[in-house]
Motif scaffolding. Structure first.
Motif, mmCIF file in Angstrom:
data_model
loop_
_atom_site.group_PDB
_atom_site.id
_atom_site.type_symbol
_atom_site.label_atom_id
_atom_site.label_comp_id
_atom_site.label_asym_id
_atom_site.label_seq_id
_atom_site.Cartn_x
_atom_site.Cartn_y
_atom_site.Cartn_z
ATOM 1 N N UNK A 1 0.813 -1.205 0.000
ATOM 2 C CA UNK A 1 0.000 0.000 0.000
ATOM 3 C C UNK A 1 0.853 1.265 0.000
ATOM 4 N N UNK A 2 1.909 1.269 0.807
ATOM 5 C CA UNK A 2 2.779 2.447 0.841
ATOM 6 C C UNK A 2 3.428 2.677 -0.523
ATOM 7 N N UNK A 3 3.810 1.601 -1.181
ATOM 8 C CA UNK A 3 4.395 1.733 -2.517
ATOM 9 C C UNK A 3 3.372 2.266 -3.516
ATOM 10 N N UNK A 4 2.129 1.775 -3.422
ATOM 11 C CA UNK A 4 1.059 2.248 -4.311
ATOM 12 C C UNK A 4 0.799 3.733 -4.094
ATOM 13 N N UNK A 5 0.666 4.141 -2.833
ATOM 14 C CA UNK A 5 0.334 5.540 -2.549
ATOM 15 C C UNK A 5 1.470 6.476 -2.968
ATOM 16 N N UNK A 6 2.710 6.016 -2.885
ATOM 17 C CA UNK A 6 3.829 6.837 -3.339
ATOM 18 C C UNK A 6 3.760 7.061 -4.846
ATOM 19 N N UNK A 7 3.407 6.024 -5.593
ATOM 20 C CA UNK A 7 3.263 6.167 -7.040
ATOM 21 C C UNK A 7 2.064 7.032 -7.400
ATOM 22 N N UNK B 1 -3.972 8.174 9.345
ATOM 23 C CA UNK B 1 -4.395 8.384 10.732
ATOM 24 C C UNK B 1 -3.337 7.893 11.708
ATOM 25 N N UNK B 2 -2.610 6.840 11.326
ATOM 26 C CA UNK B 2 -1.572 6.281 12.189
ATOM 27 C C UNK B 2 -0.260 7.046 12.081
ATOM 28 N N UNK B 3 -0.194 8.006 11.160
ATOM 29 C CA UNK B 3 1.024 8.791 10.990
ATOM 30 C C UNK B 3 2.077 8.126 10.135
ATOM 31 N N UNK B 4 1.724 7.053 9.418
ATOM 32 C CA UNK B 4 2.700 6.354 8.581
ATOM 33 C C UNK B 4 3.031 7.138 7.309
ATOM 34 N N UNK B 5 2.140 8.050 6.916
ATOM 35 C CA UNK B 5 2.414 8.938 5.799
ATOM 36 C C UNK B 5 1.507 10.155 5.946
#
Length: 612
Positions: A48-54, A111-115
């Motif tokens: 998910x983090x990789x997807x949101x970065x793209x 919400x968790x502050x991960x991004x």
């Protein structure tokens, strides 16, 4: 949403989301939640983090761009990958994240502050962004099936449905699956909007289901109260009233919240008061009714409920056509109803139907011009509903007998195109085809994308539509320097109307205000049923376009946060004073009362008023 339990007993598919429930077995107390809320974000955090970065860094964006990103990062790292792409489109299957899951993942990770949260990223992930592109979240609910005073030959009457509605229509299907419970209908729609990535703290509530005034008054008041309870996020403790307003029947029951305590409102007034600061504020309340059911007493009751807009089934402005189709009223009743409603400040949303029994393409074109040439009409909004043949109606029998001919698609496209070029810039066309499934239409056009086909025809013939919907800025970024004040003035039989708008040089509409200046003796006269309007000009509508933003959110170029509302109100105050009025009233929705208080308006009985 709050942790209070909701009630759902079906496994059903809405037009956007699958809701999880269980088959009814005498027990209605089941927990439901939108699909995606139980999505295990932590298990897919890396993908998910990789997807949101793209998504964030993509230079251009469309549906195809998202599909290509998902192909690079399938669920669990397992999937066909980019090699499966045939052309620019990838079909999302079991191996890929759904948009609901992407929205849920983005919301939880931010919400968790991960991004960091970025509105632009969420918009790229949203399902159906057009749903809130006009600035509010529209929530449509239906009243419980009941009789109708009309006997229209084109109108279907299906058991278990309000008159004129069909079980397969998306809105009617959702209502039936909620057993027409107002609380459940609103709650499911709010949950749906949020799961789709939309902001739903500014809600336009549309109560449909036939002739509103024909329902018993206790039922109407209870229905609005329960809708507000859902917006206020109070629990679902309530007693279901019948459409007739009688005491609960044996099948009705009190439904308790998960905590076992009631926090629901004790009255309509309490629900309204709570909504002024609620998580989902009602910024507009719409009902639909017939012209011959609009009376001064009913107009006053609509304001007591908090109604701000009325959809009026006009259908035709030709007495001969109305009689042939057994509408049960004449054009004079339409003119009276419009006058009463406009004089009380309501937004006027009329329904007009081409291809009624007895009409021709030529008479329909003439009939449409009456909407604008008659000063007693001139609506603010319009729905164009081409007549459809539904089995079991009187019109169906006439068609079988060869006495009625539906227009061809080509005829219908040409008629609607010719009508749209005549629409003035102060009117919004909300629909050009009713959302009836093609399988339910026996004969006639089944083109659910009729608006698109009409626009293609207009473009090919050098025609343009100036209606509000065609000119809204929607998701475009605008600055104060891009905008100019434009005023369209027109006369009605009882007022001068001024449509104040902020537009770009290209005519794109960022915000508008409807200022009504009662004419002649109406300036000084009290109608008896609304004495507080004596001597007052009226703001009938204030609306700023663009994607719906959370109350208090930071602007990034959206029209909603350029201060256009305040500037439009200030302009209206000055114009009302110049016209000789000593007060300016506003038909405020429940959830906008405090906004107007901040602009200097004071609370009256049914309106808010500023002294000039």
């Amino acid at each position: 949403m709050s942790s209070a339990r909701a009630v759902q007993v079906w496994l059903f598919m809405t037009d956007e989301i699958l809701f999880d429930g269980s088959e009814a077995s005498g027990d209605r107390d089941q927990v439901w939640q939108p699909r995606g809320r139980d999505f295990d974000v932590a298990a897919h955090r890396t993908e998910l983090l990789a997807i949101f970065d793209l998504v964030r860094n993509a230079p251009a964006w469309d549906h195809h761009a998202l599909m290509r990103i998902l192909a690079q990062h399938p669920r669990g790292g397992k999937g066909p990958g980019l090699s499966s792409l045939k052309g620019p489109v990838l079909s999302v299957s079991k191996g890929y994240f759904s948009k609901i899951e992407l929205v849920a993942g983005y919301q939880q990770l931010t919400a968790a502050g991960d991004l960091p949260f970025e509105q632009s990223v969420l918009r790229r992930l949203q399902m159906k962004p057009i749903r809130t592109s006009s600035g509010v979240a529209p929530v449509t609910v239906l009243t419980r099936p009941a009789g109708c005073p009309g006997r229209c030959i084109f109108c279907p009457a299906v058991e278990g449905m309000p008159k004129s509605y069909l079980p397969n229509e998306p809105g009617a299907r959702r209502a039936a699956q909620c057993d027409f419970d107002p609380y459940l209908q609103v709650r499911t729609r709010l949950e749906t909007f949020e799961a789709m990535g939309h902001t739903a703290d500014k809600v336009e509530l549309l109560i449909l289901g036939g002739t509103w005034n024909a329902y018993a008054r206790p039922y109407r008041e209870w229905f609005v109260q329960r809708c507000l309870d859902a917006m206020n996020e109070t629990d679902d403790t309530h007693v279901i009233l019948s459409a007739g307003g009688e005491s609960p029947s044996t099948r009705d029951q009190t439904l308790r919240s998960a905590e076992g305590e009631s926090s629901g409102s004790a009255s309509l007034a309490e629900a309204q008061a709570r909504n002024e600061t609620a998580p989902h504020r009602n910024v507009g309340l719409v009902i639909e009714t017939r012209p011959d059911w609009v009376t001064p007493a009913e107009v006053r009751h609509l304001r007591q409920l908090g109604v701000t807009k009325v959809q009026l089934g006009v259908q035709s402005l030709d007495d001969r056509i109305l009689a042939l189709n057994q509408r049960g009223h004449d054009v004079a009743a339409v003119r009276r109803a419009v006058g009463l409603l406009r004089g009380a400040g309501f937004k006027l949303h009329l329904h007009w139907m081409p291809n009624l029994y007895g009409a021709t393409p030529e008479t329909d074109r003439v009939d449409f011009t009456r909407l604008w040439s008659d000063p007693a009409l001139r609506p603010d909004e319009l729905k164009i509903y081409p007549c459809s043949i539904i089995e079991g109606t009187g019109l169906y029998g006439l068609w079988q007998a060869g006495a009625y001919r539906p227009y061809t698609d080509e005829e219908l496209i040409e008629i609607v195109a010719d009508c749209k070029v005549t629409i003035p810039p102060y009117c919004r066309v909300n629909r050009v085809f009713r959302d009836i499934p093609a399988d339910d239409i026996v004969a006639g056009s089944k083109r659910s994308n009729l608006r698109q086909l009409v626009h293609q025809h207009m473009a090919a013939h050098g025609q343009t539509c100036r209606c509000i919907r065609c000119r809204e800025v929607r998701g475009a970024t605008v600055t104060e320097d891009d905008l100019r004040l434009v005023v369209h003035t027109y006369e009605t039989d009882g007022s001068q109307e001024q449509f104040l708008s902020y537009e770009t040089a290209e005519g794109k509409l960022a915000g508008f205000l409807r200022l009504s200046l009662p004419a002649g003796d109406r300036h000084f006269r009290s109608d008896g049923h609304l004495p507080e309007l004596r001597g007052a000009a009226m703001i009938r509508e204030l609306h700023v376009n663009g994607p719906a933003l959370e109350i208090g959110a930071t602007s990034s170029g959206e029209a909603q946060h350029l201060g256009l509302g305040r500037r439009l109100v200030a302009e209206a105050l000055g114009r009302a004073h110049t016209a000789g009025f000593d007060r300016l009233a506003v038909i405020s929705a429940i959830g906008t009362r405090r906004y107007y208080e901040g602009l200097g308006f004071e609370r009256g009985e049914l309106y808010m008023v500023a002294r000039l």
